[in-house]
Design a protein around this motif. Structure first.
Motif, PDB file in Angstrom:
ATOM      1  N   GLU A  77       1.032 -36.561  -8.246  1.00 37.14           N
ATOM      2  CA  GLU A  77       0.649 -37.105  -9.560  1.00 37.14           C
ATOM      3  C   GLU A  77       1.620 -38.162 -10.065  1.00 37.14           C
ATOM      4  N   LYS A  78       2.833 -38.231  -9.475  1.00 31.23           N
ATOM      5  CA  LYS A  78       3.820 -39.229  -9.890  1.00 31.23           C
ATOM      6  C   LYS A  78       3.818 -40.461  -8.983  1.00 31.23           C
ATOM      7  N   ALA A  79       2.813 -40.573  -8.142  1.00 31.00           N
ATOM      8  CA  ALA A  79       2.735 -41.713  -7.229  1.00 31.00           C
ATOM      9  C   ALA A  79       2.637 -43.021  -8.008  1.00 31.00           C
ATOM     10  N   GLN A  80       3.375 -44.012  -7.541  1.00 31.84           N
ATOM     11  CA  GLN A  80       3.359 -45.343  -8.138  1.00 31.84           C
ATOM     12  C   GLN A  80       2.413 -46.219  -7.298  1.00 31.84           C
ATOM     13  N   VAL A  81       1.406 -46.797  -7.946  1.00 36.40           N
ATOM     14  CA  VAL A  81       0.401 -47.577  -7.220  1.00 36.40           C
ATOM     15  C   VAL A  81       0.319 -48.982  -7.811  1.00 36.40           C
ATOM     16  N   ILE A  82       0.450 -49.983  -6.939  1.00 38.93           N
ATOM     17  CA  ILE A  82       0.249 -51.381  -7.334  1.00 38.93           C
ATOM     18  C   ILE A  82      -1.060 -51.841  -6.704  1.00 38.93           C
ATOM     19  N   ILE A  83      -2.022 -52.225  -7.537  1.00 36.62           N
ATOM     20  CA  ILE A  83      -3.313 -52.686  -7.045  1.00 36.62           C
ATOM     21  C   ILE A  83      -3.409 -54.193  -7.245  1.00 36.62           C
ATOM     22  N   THR A  84      -3.658 -54.919  -6.176  1.00 37.81           N
ATOM     23  CA  THR A  84      -3.834 -56.363  -6.273  1.00 37.81           C
ATOM     24  C   THR A  84      -5.324 -56.653  -6.416  1.00 37.81           C
ATOM     25  N   THR A  85      -5.666 -57.598  -7.265  1.00 38.31           N
ATOM     26  CA  THR A  85      -7.066 -57.822  -7.601  1.00 38.31           C
ATOM     27  C   THR A  85      -7.333 -59.289  -7.935  1.00 38.31           C
ATOM     28  N   HIS A 100      -1.934 -43.521 -15.397  1.00 35.32           N
ATOM     29  CA  HIS A 100      -0.468 -43.641 -15.449  1.00 35.32           C
ATOM     30  C   HIS A 100       0.083 -44.236 -14.148  1.00 35.32           C
ATOM     31  N   LEU A 101       1.210 -44.877 -14.247  1.00 34.27           N
ATOM     32  CA  LEU A 101       1.970 -45.386 -13.107  1.00 34.27           C
ATOM     33  C   LEU A 101       1.134 -46.282 -12.207  1.00 34.27           C
ATOM     34  N   ILE A 102       0.220 -47.058 -12.812  1.00 29.84           N
ATOM     35  CA  ILE A 102      -0.607 -47.996 -12.074  1.00 29.84           C
ATOM     36  C   ILE A 102      -0.296 -49.410 -12.565  1.00 29.84           C
ATOM     37  N   LYS A 103      -0.012 -50.299 -11.638  1.00 28.52           N
ATOM     38  CA  LYS A 103       0.262 -51.693 -11.966  1.00 28.52           C
ATOM     39  C   LYS A 103      -0.779 -52.580 -11.294  1.00 28.52           C
ATOM     40  N   TYR A 104      -1.379 -53.473 -12.075  1.00 29.62           N
ATOM     41  CA  TYR A 104      -2.313 -54.445 -11.515  1.00 29.62           C
ATOM     42  C   TYR A 104      -1.622 -55.795 -11.357  1.00 29.62           C
ATOM     43  N   LEU A 105      -1.840 -56.423 -10.208  1.00 30.35           N
ATOM     44  CA  LEU A 105      -1.365 -57.782  -9.962  1.00 30.35           C
ATOM     45  C   LEU A 105      -2.574 -58.664  -9.668  1.00 30.35           C
ATOM     46  N   ILE A 106      -2.680 -59.789 -10.369  1.00 25.57           N
ATOM     47  CA  ILE A 106      -3.814 -60.682 -10.199  1.00 25.57           C
ATOM     48  C   ILE A 106      -3.443 -61.798  -9.226  1.00 25.57           C
ATOM     49  N   TYR A 107      -4.320 -62.053  -8.259  1.00 25.66           N
ATOM     50  CA  TYR A 107      -4.123 -63.185  -7.360  1.00 25.66           C
ATOM     51  C   TYR A 107      -4.254 -64.498  -8.126  1.00 25.66           C
ATOM     52  N   PRO A 108      -3.498 -65.548  -7.772  1.00 29.10           N
ATOM     53  CA  PRO A 108      -2.407 -65.519  -6.789  1.00 29.10           C
ATOM     54  C   PRO A 108      -1.101 -65.086  -7.447  1.00 29.10           C
ATOM     55  N   PHE A 109      -0.259 -64.418  -6.694  1.00 32.81           N
ATOM     56  CA  PHE A 109       1.085 -64.098  -7.153  1.00 32.81           C
ATOM     57  C   PHE A 109       2.039 -64.378  -6.003  1.00 32.81           C
ATOM     58  N   ASN A 110       3.327 -64.328  -6.271  1.00 34.62           N
ATOM     59  CA  ASN A 110       4.298 -64.609  -5.217  1.00 34.62           C
ATOM     60  C   ASN A 110       5.222 -63.420  -5.002  1.00 34.62           C
ATOM     61  N   LEU A 111       6.133 -63.563  -4.070  1.00 29.54           N
ATOM     62  CA  LEU A 111       7.044 -62.466  -3.728  1.00 29.54           C
ATOM     63  C   LEU A 111       7.869 -62.034  -4.924  1.00 29.54           C
ATOM     64  N   ASN A 112       8.349 -62.980  -5.735  1.00 29.71           N
ATOM     65  CA  ASN A 112       9.176 -62.631  -6.892  1.00 29.71           C
ATOM     66  C   ASN A 112       8.405 -61.776  -7.891  1.00 29.71           C
ATOM     67  N   THR A 113       7.143 -62.133  -8.125  1.00 28.21           N
ATOM     68  CA  THR A 113       6.301 -61.334  -9.031  1.00 28.21           C
ATOM     69  C   THR A 113       6.115 -59.929  -8.473  1.00 28.21           C
TER      70      THR A 113
END
Length: 223
Positions: A77-85, A100-113
């Motif tokens: 339940e404490k798993a950290q998930v990054i979903i790219t979309t 909880h503990l879910i992060k969305y990243l929108i394309y395009p992104f780079n390594l620093n993000t």
């Protein structure tokens, strides 16, 4: 980023994804980096290796993102998930609040993000705290995705309002000084009127007592 050397990261992606936006470069930072090309294989690999962070970018999943998250959360339940979309909807953001503990990243992104998102995950792991902050009975803030909800309604904030409020929540255990607002948000060009305007506009959108003025110092979030 030395902390990544001690963290297990699982990257689940399919062959539909032509670009990984820096994900493959994480292998240089992560000693324990695992990959799966199928969501079901990813779940099996998650059970075997128990990584702290999952990066998920399946273009045409056999199961929905929500189903996938539920399966991962059933394991940990404490798993950290990054979903790219490709796009971010109100429904996705509200699901992030619920899971909880879910992060969305929108394309395009780079390594620093991507690395910034991983840092958020690691801080959450180290502090053993959630990214979801309950501000009041009706207002909830997601630190990972920088979203504010009143019940199920997404509250629209300007860029400056979001930066101001995020800085408050990020430092929720203390007052943020006027000088910090000046340097971090206005880059040294803040006026008192600009600061008062931000606070006034925010208080119209949220409970007035959530933002507290600390005389002679600055502001803090009142939790």
């Amino acid at each position: 980023m030395n902390a990544l050397k001690h963290i297990k990261v699982l990257h689940i992606h399919d062959r539909q994804s032509n670009e990984d936006y820096g994900v493959s470069e994480l292998k240089e930072y992560c000693k324990n980096f695992y990959e799966a090309n199928d969501c079901y294989r990813g779940i099996e690999l998650y059970k075997e290796e128990k990584p702290e962070i999952v990066i998920y970018n399946v273009s045409f999943p056999k199961i929905s993102n929500e189903e996938f998250i539920k399966k991962i959360k059933q394991i940990n339940e404490k798993a950290q998930v990054i979903i790219t979309t490709q796009s971010l909807t109100k429904e996705k953001l509200y699901n992030a609040i619920n899971f909880h503990l879910i992060k969305y990243l929108i394309y395009p992104f780079n390594l620093n993000t991507l690395l910034d998102s991983l840092k958020d995950c690691i801080r959450s792991i180290d502090s053993n705290t959630s990214n979801i902050i309950k501000l009041s009975k009706t207002f909830t803030y997601d630190r990972f995705n920088k979203t504010l909800f009143k019940d199920e309604k997404l509250i629209s904030l300007s860029a400056k309002e979001m930066d101001f409020f995020h800085l408050l929540v990020k430092n929720k255990d203390r007052a943020v000084s006027y000088e910090e607002f000046n340097q971090i948000i206005w880059e040294g060009e803040m006026t008192k009127d600009a600061l008062r305007s931000i606070v006034k506009d925010l208080r119209k959108k949220i409970d007035k007592n959530i933002i507290k003025n600390i005389s002679g110092i600055g502001y803090r979030v009142n939790l």
